[in-house]
Design an enzyme around this catalytic site. Structure first.
Site, PDB file in Angstrom:
ATOM      1  N   ASP A   1       0.854  -1.200   0.000  1.00 35.62           N
ATOM      2  CA  ASP A   1       0.000   0.000   0.000  1.00 35.62           C
ATOM      3  C   ASP A   1       0.883   1.241   0.000  1.00 35.62           C
ATOM      4  OD1 ASP A   1      -1.929   1.926   0.394  1.00 35.62           O
ATOM      5  OD2 ASP A   1      -2.108   1.543   2.547  1.00 35.62           O
TER       6      ASP A   1
ATOM      7  N   HIS B   1      -4.154 -17.195  -4.463  1.00 31.69           N
ATOM      8  CA  HIS B   1      -5.035 -16.370  -3.627  1.00 31.69           C
ATOM      9  C   HIS B   1      -6.313 -17.098  -3.202  1.00 31.69           C
ATOM     10  CE1 HIS B   1      -6.708 -16.220  -7.586  1.00 31.69           C
ATOM     11  NE2 HIS B   1      -7.803 -15.646  -7.131  1.00 31.69           N
ATOM     12  N   ASP B   2      -6.545 -18.299  -3.732  1.00 29.16           N
ATOM     13  CA  ASP B   2      -7.752 -19.058  -3.371  1.00 29.16           C
ATOM     14  C   ASP B   2      -7.453 -20.232  -2.443  1.00 29.16           C
ATOM     15  OD1 ASP B   2      -9.413 -17.549  -5.042  1.00 29.16           O
ATOM     16  OD2 ASP B   2      -9.108 -18.900  -6.744  1.00 29.16           O
TER      17      ASP B   2
ATOM     18  N   GLU C   1      -7.224 -20.841 -15.955  1.00 31.64           N
ATOM     19  CA  GLU C   1      -7.617 -21.501 -14.715  1.00 31.64           C
ATOM     20  C   GLU C   1      -8.748 -22.462 -15.102  1.00 31.64           C
ATOM     21  OE1 GLU C   1      -9.348 -20.641 -10.246  1.00 31.64           O
ATOM     22  OE2 GLU C   1     -10.274 -19.781 -12.008  1.00 31.64           O
TER      23      GLU C   1
ATOM     24  N   ASP D   1      -5.273 -10.597 -15.215  1.00 32.41           N
ATOM     25  CA  ASP D   1      -6.338 -11.547 -14.968  1.00 32.41           C
ATOM     26  C   ASP D   1      -7.517 -11.132 -15.842  1.00 32.41           C
ATOM     27  OD1 ASP D   1      -7.879 -13.536 -13.497  1.00 32.41           O
ATOM     28  OD2 ASP D   1      -6.477 -13.157 -11.853  1.00 32.41           O
TER      29      ASP D   1
ATOM     30  N   ASP E   1      -9.677 -16.529 -15.963  1.00 30.20           N
ATOM     31  CA  ASP E   1     -10.410 -17.042 -14.815  1.00 30.20           C
ATOM     32  C   ASP E   1     -11.446 -18.091 -15.249  1.00 30.20           C
ATOM     33  OD1 ASP E   1     -10.915 -16.478 -11.900  1.00 30.20           O
ATOM     34  OD2 ASP E   1     -12.935 -16.048 -12.633  1.00 30.20           O
TER      35      ASP E   1
HETATM   36  O1  TEU Z   1     -11.654 -19.164  -8.875  1.00 34.94           O
HETATM   37  C1  TEU Z   1     -12.481 -20.207  -9.292  1.00 34.94           C
HETATM   38  C2  TEU Z   1     -12.725 -21.220  -8.302  1.00 34.94           C
HETATM   39  O2  TEU Z   1     -13.067 -22.296  -8.688  1.00 34.94           O
HETATM   40  C3  TEU Z   1     -12.547 -20.879  -6.870  1.00 34.94           C
HETATM   41  O3  TEU Z   1     -13.422 -19.914  -6.462  1.00 34.94           O
HETATM   42  C4  TEU Z   1     -12.751 -22.088  -6.085  1.00 34.94           C
HETATM   43  O4  TEU Z   1     -14.083 -22.498  -6.192  1.00 34.94           O
HETATM   44  C5  TEU Z   1     -12.498 -21.836  -4.649  1.00 34.94           C
HETATM   45  O5  TEU Z   1     -11.366 -21.068  -4.498  1.00 34.94           O
HETATM   46  C6  TEU Z   1     -12.321 -23.158  -3.965  1.00 34.94           C
HETATM   47  O6  TEU Z   1     -11.061 -23.690  -4.151  1.00 34.94           O
HETATM   48  C7  TEU Z   1     -11.602 -18.018  -9.623  1.00 34.94           C
HETATM   49  C8  TEU Z   1     -10.796 -16.979  -8.878  1.00 34.94           C
HETATM   50  O7  TEU Z   1      -9.475 -17.437  -8.731  1.00 34.94           O
HETATM   51  C9  TEU Z   1     -11.480 -16.683  -7.575  1.00 34.94           C
HETATM   52  O8  TEU Z   1     -10.731 -15.810  -6.773  1.00 34.94           O
HETATM   53  C10 TEU Z   1     -12.828 -16.096  -7.888  1.00 34.94           C
HETATM   54  O9  TEU Z   1     -13.559 -15.924  -6.706  1.00 34.94           O
HETATM   55  C11 TEU Z   1     -13.632 -16.991  -8.831  1.00 34.94           C
HETATM   56  O10 TEU Z   1     -12.873 -17.480  -9.927  1.00 34.94           O
HETATM   57  C12 TEU Z   1     -14.781 -16.214  -9.428  1.00 34.94           C
HETATM   58  O11 TEU Z   1     -14.315 -15.279 -10.350  1.00 34.94           O
HETATM   59 CA    CA Z   2      -3.561   2.114  -1.204  1.00 35.64          CA
END
Ligand code: TEU
Ligand code: CA
Length: 545
Positions: A25, A324-325, A254, A102, A201
């Site tokens: 930030d 990030h997921d 993805e 993305d 995505d």
């Molecule tokens: O993720 C797709 C996805 O399948 C994930 O949301 C998954 O279901 C979850 O993390 C369980 O493992 C993509 C992006 O990476 C995610 O951040 C988004 O929320 C999602 O698509 C919707 O755009």
């Molecule tokens: Ca900021």
């Protein structure tokens, strides 16, 4: 086989994922931003990164942290301006770093102009989405969403719209040629600005081949109507021919719930669809029936079996151990106690020695761990929120919901990057949008930069090693028999053969000694035994061929 003249620029690249909200930030509002990223470009250069994958920075109401896009041709003011983005692209370019953005094209935000017009009754824009009348008092079909709700939401006019994710993310209608034109136009817009490609995505679900009821499943009823459809392959070929090939892009998809066979079809070089895909099977190694909220004990030999299968199936997989997921990889596959450092280095070695393109997620290079949240109230993720509601409906009691969600929430990977040991870890001068982990006191970039034996410096050496090794960047892959929970494989080119040893346990493991000399590892040479792997030991042995 590709000859060197046709070789693609990204074949030997190392990609680093930035989740902008949590990276750095610059203005004290507690939210990471593009000027913050620019201020860390030298850090990334020094690490040895070639490509940055930037999670969404487009305008968005932020219900899914940018994966709900309300304008594809601008920058979210929280993250900066278009000038900042252009500056990021050009500064990175000067350092030899490319940027892939993305691209979220399964759905838009419900606050996108298109959807607002559709809701207002504009026919043209209604056809950008799936609007359908209800089935009596029920939804148009029985599909479920990825976030544990129904996949349809009723509008004020009494019609329903489809959303495979949250109701703030209506699905685009890829049967409509106007949607194709809009989205390819958006791709050109960013490629003309100098972006080098996209991370697409949930790209293998975009084309629904019917809206019939699906076979009943505990989760994701309806998936057979949209996973890897012929229509999706068609679209990818057209994107490739009309846009991507003209810009020599790198496109990584993805792809959810894919088998190696599906993945091959989506990323085979000759089919000209995607360049590489992310698969998920290894992420689910410890989840019951593929439902990540219900964990079972992690067994390293299962991880090895899965990785080996995918190494054999794909010439060029996108390799990753966290994003990030997902939870942090040291929590998932390593050790956060006594062997935190050894296991983080081992996972680095593993990820960087596999065949394919390695992806490193921000903070992974310093061994960041899952968030230390005290309760569900501290979480921000829409998925965690929705799953909590769904579990409530299933009458799962509070203490259990808390445990299941805290151990798996995506916020575990989204805590601010720990740059130093100060109050907010050098991430912000203000109040961070998500709580900083207390272990910033010893897990941070500044401290690890100063320590030659740190995880961070191990990453630098490993990246440098990978770049210098034809066996790792281009060689073949073969698994070699080894004790259970030890992953042993060779990487071999015309010039060299390497044996890669990974002990995925906290115990000593006796092994055969192949090759001639240990040239790399996470234990001190004086502390090593050729025939025994120490806890989480990683080593590369070279052989004279
Ligand atoms: O993720 C797709 C996805 O399948 C994930 O949301 C998954 O279901 C979850 O993390 C369980 O493992 C993509 C992006 O990476 C995610 O951040 C988004 O929320 C999602 O698509 C919707 O755009
Ligand atoms: Ca900021």
């Amino acid at each position: 086989m590709a000859t060197s003249s046709t070789k693609k620029w990204w074949k030997n690249a190392i990609v680093y994922q930035i989740y902008p909200r949590s990276f750095c930030d610059s203005n004290g509002d507690g939210i990471g931003d593009i000027p913050g990223i620019i201020s860390k470009l030298h850090y990334l250069k020094d690490l040895g990164v070639d490509v940055i994958w930037l999670s969404p920075v487009y305008p968005s109401p932020g219900y899914d942290n940018g994966y709900d896009i309300s304008d594809y041709k601008d920058i979210n003011p929280e993250f900066g301006t278009m000038e900042d983005m252009e500056r990021l692209i050009s500064r990175a370019k000067r350092l030899g770093i490319k940027i892939i953005m993305d691209l979220v094209i399964n759905h838009t935000s419900d606050e996108h102009e298109w959807f607002k017009k559709a809701l207002a009754g504009d026919k043209k824009y209604k056809n950008y989405y799936y609007f359908r009348p209800g089935n009596g008092k029920k939804s148009p079909n029985n599909w479920g969403s990825f976030f544990g709700e129904k996949a349809w939401t009723k509008t004020d006019s009494g019609e329903y719209y489809l959303h495979l994710f949250s109701k703030k993310q209506p699905d685009l209608n890829w049967h409509n040629p106007e949607v194709y034109d809009e989205i390819t136009d958006i791709m050109r817009f960013w490629l003309d600005k100098g972006v080098a490609g996209f991370r697409c995505d949930v790209i293998n679900v975009i084309y629904k081949d019917s809206l019939e009821d699906g076979k009943k499943h505990f989760a994701l009823t309806g998936k057979e109507h949209y996973l890897n459809t012929e229509g999706c392959h068609e679209l990818l070929k057209r994107f490739n021919e009309d846009v991507w090939s003209k810009y020599k892009t790198f496109i990584v998809g993805e792809t959810v719930m894919v088998t190696p066979e599906d993945a091959k079809l989506l990323s085979d070089e000759n089919r000209k669809e995607l360049d590489a895909v992310f698969f998920f099977e290894h992420m689910d190694v410890d989840s019951r029936g593929g439902i990540k909220w219900f964990k079972k004990k992690y067994k390293p030999y299962k991880l090895i079996r899965i990785l080996d299968k995918w190494q054999n199936a794909l010439e060029n997989p996108a390799n990753y151990l966290e994003n990030h997921d997902q939870v942090r990889s040291v929590n998932h596959f390593g050790n956060t106690g006594r062997y935190w450092e050894k296991s983080a280095k081992l996972l680095c070695g593993l990820n960087l020695c596999l065949r394919g393109i390695p992806f490193i997620y921000e903070g992974e290079e310093i061994g960041m761990t899952n968030g230390d949240f005290r309760g569900l109230k501290e979480l921000k993720d829409i998925e965690s929120y929705n799953i909590n509601q769904a579990m409530r409906r299933l009458l799962i009691i509070n203490a259990i919901r808390r445990k299941l969600i805290l151990q798996t929430t995506r916020d575990n990977a989204r805590t601010p990057v720990q740059w130093d040991a100060s109050e907010q870890a050098g991430f912000t001068e203000g109040i961070p949008w998500l709580k900083v982990n207390e272990n910033k006191s010893f897990i941070n970039v500044e401290a690890e930069n100063q320590d030659p034996d740190s995880i961070l410096n191990f990453y630098k050496k490993m990246i440098e090693f990978r770049k210098s090794s034809s066996a790792i960047t281009e060689g073949s892959y073969r698994r070699v028999a080894s004790p259970s929970d030890v992953y042993l494989f060779t990487r071999e080119s015309d010039e060299e053969r390497l044996y890669i040893y990974c002990n995925l346990t906290a115990f000593n493991k006796p092994v055969e000694f192949y090759g001639d000399r240990i040239i790399f590892g996470n234990y001190d040479p004086t502390d090593r035994d050729n025939f025994v792997l120490k806890p989480y030991e990683f080593r590369i042995v070279a052989s004279n061929i």
